[in-house]
Design a protein around this motif. Sequence first.
Motif, PDB file in Angstrom:
ATOM      1  N   ASP A   1      45.026  12.332  23.771  1.00  0.00           N
ATOM      2  CA  ASP A   1      45.869  13.375  24.050  1.00  0.00           C
ATOM      3  C   ASP A   1      45.455  13.406  25.524  1.00  0.00           C
ATOM      4  OD1 ASP A   1      46.026  13.591  21.408  1.00  0.00           O
ATOM      5  OD2 ASP A   1      45.329  15.491  21.132  1.00  0.00           O
TER       6      ASP A   1
ATOM      7  N   THR B   1      47.419  14.933  29.807  1.00  0.00           N
ATOM      8  CA  THR B   1      48.683  15.438  30.393  1.00  0.00           C
ATOM      9  C   THR B   1      48.831  14.535  31.625  1.00  0.00           C
ATOM     10  OG1 THR B   1      47.889  17.567  30.437  1.00  0.00           O
ATOM     11  CG2 THR B   1      49.426  17.254  32.006  1.00  0.00           C
TER      12      THR B   1
ATOM     13  N   SER C   1      49.475  13.077  34.704  1.00  0.00           N
ATOM     14  CA  SER C   1      49.264  13.499  35.972  1.00  0.00           C
ATOM     15  C   SER C   1      49.789  12.779  37.214  1.00  0.00           C
ATOM     16  CB  SER C   1      47.629  13.443  36.233  1.00  0.00           C
ATOM     17  OG  SER C   1      46.842  12.239  35.826  1.00  0.00           O
TER      18      SER C   1
ATOM     19  N   HIS D   1      42.730  13.283  30.683  1.00  0.00           N
ATOM     20  CA  HIS D   1      42.247  13.539  29.534  1.00  0.00           C
ATOM     21  C   HIS D   1      41.016  14.846  29.451  1.00  0.00           C
ATOM     22  CE1 HIS D   1      44.686  10.216  28.195  1.00  0.00           C
ATOM     23  NE2 HIS D   1      44.027   9.563  28.993  1.00  0.00           N
TER      24      HIS D   1
ATOM     25  N   ASP E   1      54.181  16.182  31.809  1.00  0.00           N
ATOM     26  CA  ASP E   1      54.142  16.085  30.428  1.00  0.00           C
ATOM     27  C   ASP E   1      52.880  16.268  29.684  1.00  0.00           C
ATOM     28  OD1 ASP E   1      57.023  15.912  30.820  1.00  0.00           O
ATOM     29  OD2 ASP E   1      57.144  13.797  30.124  1.00  0.00           O
ATOM     30  N   GLN E   2      52.975  16.640  28.497  1.00  0.00           N
ATOM     31  CA  GLN E   2      51.770  16.810  27.567  1.00  0.00           C
ATOM     32  C   GLN E   2      51.937  15.474  26.685  1.00  0.00           C
ATOM     33  OE1 GLN E   2      49.086  19.053  27.561  1.00  0.00           O
ATOM     34  NE2 GLN E   2      50.150  19.904  29.345  1.00  0.00           N
TER      35      GLN E   2
END
Length: 186
Positions: A98, A100, A102, A118, A139-140
């Motif tokens: 999981d 984002t 970057s 992460h 985006d996640q």
Amino acid sequence: MEISKKNKFVEFLKNYWIYLTVAVVILVVAITVGVLAGGQSVPTTTPNLEFSLPMNEATIVKDYSSTELQENQTLNQWEAHLSVDFASDNADVFSVLDGTVSDVSYDILNGYTVEITHAGGFVSQYASLAEEPEVAKGDQVLSGQKIGTAGNSASFESYLDNHLHFTLLLDDKAVDPNNYLDLQNK
Ligand SMILES: [Zn+2]
């Protein structure tokens, strides 16, 4: 003598009582907050640090090596390879944790690259992707979510054909992905 001492103390209180009061209030608040924070377990969401693989059914075409030099047939030189290269008939590339997104970037050496930040100080980088990765900066993403397709956009490794050049950083340093991902037993 006694009277003059007492007077001095009264004078002191008259002049500084406001500061003393403020200091006592701050102390009481600090102790209360400290007791509350220490005495109760504050519920936190535990980040998912279970790594998944960046490609399915993949073959490692070039493994990680920090000390042993490997030949780069494109650059015609021997070099350390602080990454793992994967190739697969199924070119889908997935986030290993999981996180984002970057960075999404392109440069001639590394080709199309997605960087995902992460929890736990981990950053994963996916280079040599095909054009137009499927995620954008900010985006996640979830572990196992598709982020792009392996390609041959990294000119420094073009002799490897379509592949994913995968790098795992921990606290800004490249680490051996074999220590975190189950790469050899697929
Ligand atoms: Zn590579």
